[in-house]
Design a protein around this motif. Structure first.
Motif, PDB file in Angstrom:
ATOM      1  N   ALA A 295       0.833  -1.206   0.000  1.00 16.85           N
ATOM      2  CA  ALA A 295       0.000   0.000   0.000  1.00 16.85           C
ATOM      3  C   ALA A 295       0.864   1.252   0.000  1.00 16.85           C
ATOM      4  N   LYS A 296       1.957   1.205   0.757  1.00 18.54           N
ATOM      5  CA  LYS A 296       2.860   2.354   0.803  1.00 18.54           C
ATOM      6  C   LYS A 296       3.509   2.581  -0.562  1.00 18.54           C
ATOM      7  N   SER A 299       1.020   4.092  -2.923  1.00 19.12           N
ATOM      8  CA  SER A 299       0.353   5.310  -2.461  1.00 19.12           C
ATOM      9  C   SER A 299       0.683   6.560  -3.284  1.00 19.12           C
ATOM     10  N   ILE A 302      -1.664   6.476  -6.117  1.00 19.12           N
ATOM     11  CA  ILE A 302      -3.051   6.640  -5.671  1.00 19.12           C
ATOM     12  C   ILE A 302      -3.334   8.123  -5.430  1.00 19.12           C
ATOM     13  N   VAL A 303      -2.387   8.792  -4.757  1.00 18.32           N
ATOM     14  CA  VAL A 303      -2.517  10.237  -4.532  1.00 18.32           C
ATOM     15  C   VAL A 303      -2.553  10.983  -5.861  1.00 18.32           C
ATOM     16  N   ILE A 573      -6.505  12.530   1.231  1.00 22.94           N
ATOM     17  CA  ILE A 573      -5.065  12.369   0.997  1.00 22.94           C
ATOM     18  C   ILE A 573      -4.300  12.363   2.314  1.00 22.94           C
ATOM     19  N   ILE A 576      -4.556   8.892   3.720  1.00 19.30           N
ATOM     20  CA  ILE A 576      -3.695   7.980   2.964  1.00 19.30           C
ATOM     21  C   ILE A 576      -2.230   8.212   3.325  1.00 19.30           C
ATOM     22  N   TYR A 579      -1.331   6.935   6.885  1.00 18.63           N
ATOM     23  CA  TYR A 579      -1.261   5.468   6.928  1.00 18.63           C
ATOM     24  C   TYR A 579       0.015   4.963   6.269  1.00 18.63           C
ATOM     25  N   ALA A 580       0.302   5.493   5.053  1.00 18.36           N
ATOM     26  CA  ALA A 580       1.489   5.037   4.328  1.00 18.36           C
ATOM     27  C   ALA A 580       2.765   5.439   5.056  1.00 18.36           C
TER      28      ALA A 580
END
Length: 599
Positions: A295-296, A299, A302-303, A573, A576, A579-580
């Motif tokens: 996920a990191k 990311s 995703i952003v 954002i 996200i 978390y990352a």
């Protein structure tokens, strides 16, 4: 003192078109035969175009030079700005080591070579085309497939063919943005039209890839996966191109295709694991990573997707455009008369609403997520600028040439000349794009060269110009696999240098086949399925009829909505990013980053 654009300066349309074509013919010669560097060919072509404009078309030298200056500046911003920031963001993920995790997360899903081709060559390659473009997809995906044990020739060829579907929207939509800039047609309308052409090809490409590898029997065994991969990609490409932005289709359709196929493979497996006969041993060590690490790694993109999506919304654009700086080019503004009206030449420096700015903000957030030090951040940016200096000169020179050709009358001359083909012109329109990409290696350059010409020719025969301008981009995608630049990248990635002719023979028939598909689609849309052409002019006319008071109220409402959207985006954002950021690792950049070949 004004100057009226000349369309037929030699009083013979054939001779005038022949002279107007000299700069284009020279560029083809310079790149295909003389093997000049892109920036050299671009600058020499620009010089020749200025000469033709002045000495044949009678354009005052000052107007010709200022036309080229305007085009060059537009090539650097916003177009070059998108290229620079997109490659910078990609480099941050590479040098931080996170891109290796992204590659592992794709390669570790299945051992079946057919499914690996769908995931890596088709899905991941499309993602890279959307995020960075300019040679990156084939270089990385072909190398990955070879590392997994693919036959090098097949790995390179498959990645070249797979790169067909995303090319028109590559590099955060650069080809479509360029087509809109030179043709004068609304960029979103071109995006919608391409989004109603390419999905028919995109849904077919996954099947063709597997068919090339494993024949009909091998393709039939994994047909469910082929359908999931192709249909999900095509639907997402259609939706994002028509309703979101020309900057997002590749990233969204690739992610949707990859996710759908990964989820599908959790509940379905082929009966046989297919591999090449006598394939070389695998050299790529695929590691498994935790969900948090994956996920990191993903990311930043995703952003990027979220921000680019916002920047494509009218409400957000209206809010950000409030700080746009309008710079009139007084040396040329309203001094060229084209189609009976003066050409307004005002450079709009929309530094906040430009797509490249959204990508730069994504890069800043990425630096926070990946714990990249400030010094490393700016060092990587400087390295990216240095590596892209010559490609940016190429882009600026090609756009400078396009504006000289458009405003001097050369492009309208060529457009008029093509009207002699009459009603069959829509059938031939994709071939121009195919030829442009074959020679230049770039759908962006092909659209800059032929975008205006396509629009002029279509208007003269009574076909909506957006169709043929879009066909230029859609037809061009089929030539990417056989362009010398793409073949050079693919052979270098697979240690096949010296076998470029083998690679050309591997891909050329597929290229012609795909081009013919786009030709038929365009012709049918011109005369049979005309309802597929977006209604963009009617919308403009309706907007022009709105009273000033109503226009102001609508603009205020747009800005208000834009503010709310930006606030909501900031919250998403932030979640996200936090978390990352909490995931382990990150911080130090690797000095050896992947090199990108930009043409």
């Amino acid at each position: 003192m004004t100057w009226t654009q000349a369309i037929n300066p030699l009083d013979n349309l054939f001779l005038s078109a022949l002279v107007a074509a000299i700069p284009i013919l020279f560029m083809f010669y310079a790149l295909a035969i003389a093997k000049m560097k892109g920036y050299v060919a671009g600058l020499l072509t620009l010089a020749i175009a200025i000469g033709v404009a002045v000495f044949v078309y009678g354009m005052p030298a000052g107007l010709a030079i200022w036309s080229s200056v305007y085009g060059a500046i537009y090539g650097l911003f916003p177009i070059g700005w998108i290229v620079l920031t997109a490659v910078f963001l990609y480099q941050l993920t590479v040098k931080s080591g996170q891109f290796e995790i992204i590659k592992d997360s794709i390669a570790a899903i299945t051992d079946d070579r057919r499914l690996q081709a769908l995931l890596i060559a088709f899905g991941f390659g499309a993602f890279l085309e959307g995020a960075a473009g300019f040679g990156t997809p084939v270089a990385i995906t072909a190398g990955m497939l070879v590392g997994l044990g693919f036959n090098p020739l097949y790995a390179a060829g498959l990645c070249l063919i797979a790169n067909t579907a995303p090319v028109a929207f590559g590099g955060i939509g650069i080809p479509i943005i360029t087509a809109g800039a030179v043709s004068g047609i609304d960029t979103m309308a071109i995006s919608q039209m391409v989004g109603r052409q390419l999905p028919f090809l995109s849904v077919f490409v996954p099947f063709w890839l597997v068919f090339i590898m494993a024949g009909w029997k091998g393709a039939k065994e994994v047909m469910p996966a082929i359908i999931v991969s192709g249909v999900s990609f095509a639907v997402a490409q259609w939706f994002s191109a028509n309703y979101l932005s020309p900057m997002l289709p590749d990233i969204i359709s690739a992610l949707v295709s990859i996710v759908c196929l990964v989820v599908f493979l959790r509940i379905w497996k082929p009966q046989n694991i297919w591999r090449f006969k006598d394939e070389p041993p695998a050299t790529l060590e695929v590691k498994k990573h935790s969900f948090g690490a994956i996920a990191k790694a993903w990311s930043p993109f995703i952003v990027l997707t979220i921000l680019i999506g916002d920047w494509g919304l009218k409400s957000v654009k209206a809010l950000l455009d409030t700080v746009t700086i309008a710079i009139p080019f007084n040396a040329i503004n309203n001094l060229i008369i084209a189609d009976g009206s003066p050409v307004a030449v005002v450079y709009k420096f929309n530094y906040l609403s430009a797509a490249g700015t959204a990508i730069l903000i994504s890069a800043v957030i990425t630096a926070f997520i990946l714990k990249i030090r400030v010094g490393d951040f700016f060092k990587t940016f400087a390295e990216t600028v240095k590596s892209l200096t010559l490609p940016l000169i190429t882009i600026a020179s090609v756009l400078a040439f396009a504006y000289v050709a458009n405003w001097s009358g050369m492009t309208p001359t060529l457009g008029k000349a093509f009207t002699v083909t009459g009603a069959i012109f829509p059938l031939l329109a994709p071939i121009l794009g195919w030829l442009g990409v074959f020679i230049t290696g770039s759908d962006t350059s092909a659209n800059a060269l032929f975008g205006k010409m396509q629009a002029v020719a279509a208007a003269d025969i009574g076909v909506d110009p957006v169709l043929t301008v879009a066909a230029n981009a859609s037809g061009g995608v089929a030539a990417k696999m056989i362009s010398p630049q793409s073949i050079a990248v693919a052979t270098a990635a697979c240690n096949l240098v010296g076998k470029e002719s083998d690679m050309f023979r591997f891909t050329v028939l597929h290229s012609l086949f795909f081009m013919s598909i786009v030709c038929v689609i365009t012709y049918l849309q011109a005369y049979v399925f005309t309802w597929m052409i977006p209604v963009y002019e009617t919308a403009k006319k309706a907007a022009a009829q709105i009273s000033p008071e109503a226009a102001k109220a609508a603009e205020a409402a747009l800005k208000s909505n834009g503010t709310m959207i930006m606030l909501a985006t900031g919250v998403v954002i932030l979640v996200i990013a936090i978390y990352a950021y909490k995931q382990a690792g990150g911080g130090k950049l690797d000095k050896n980053s992947a090199k990108i070949s930009v043409h």
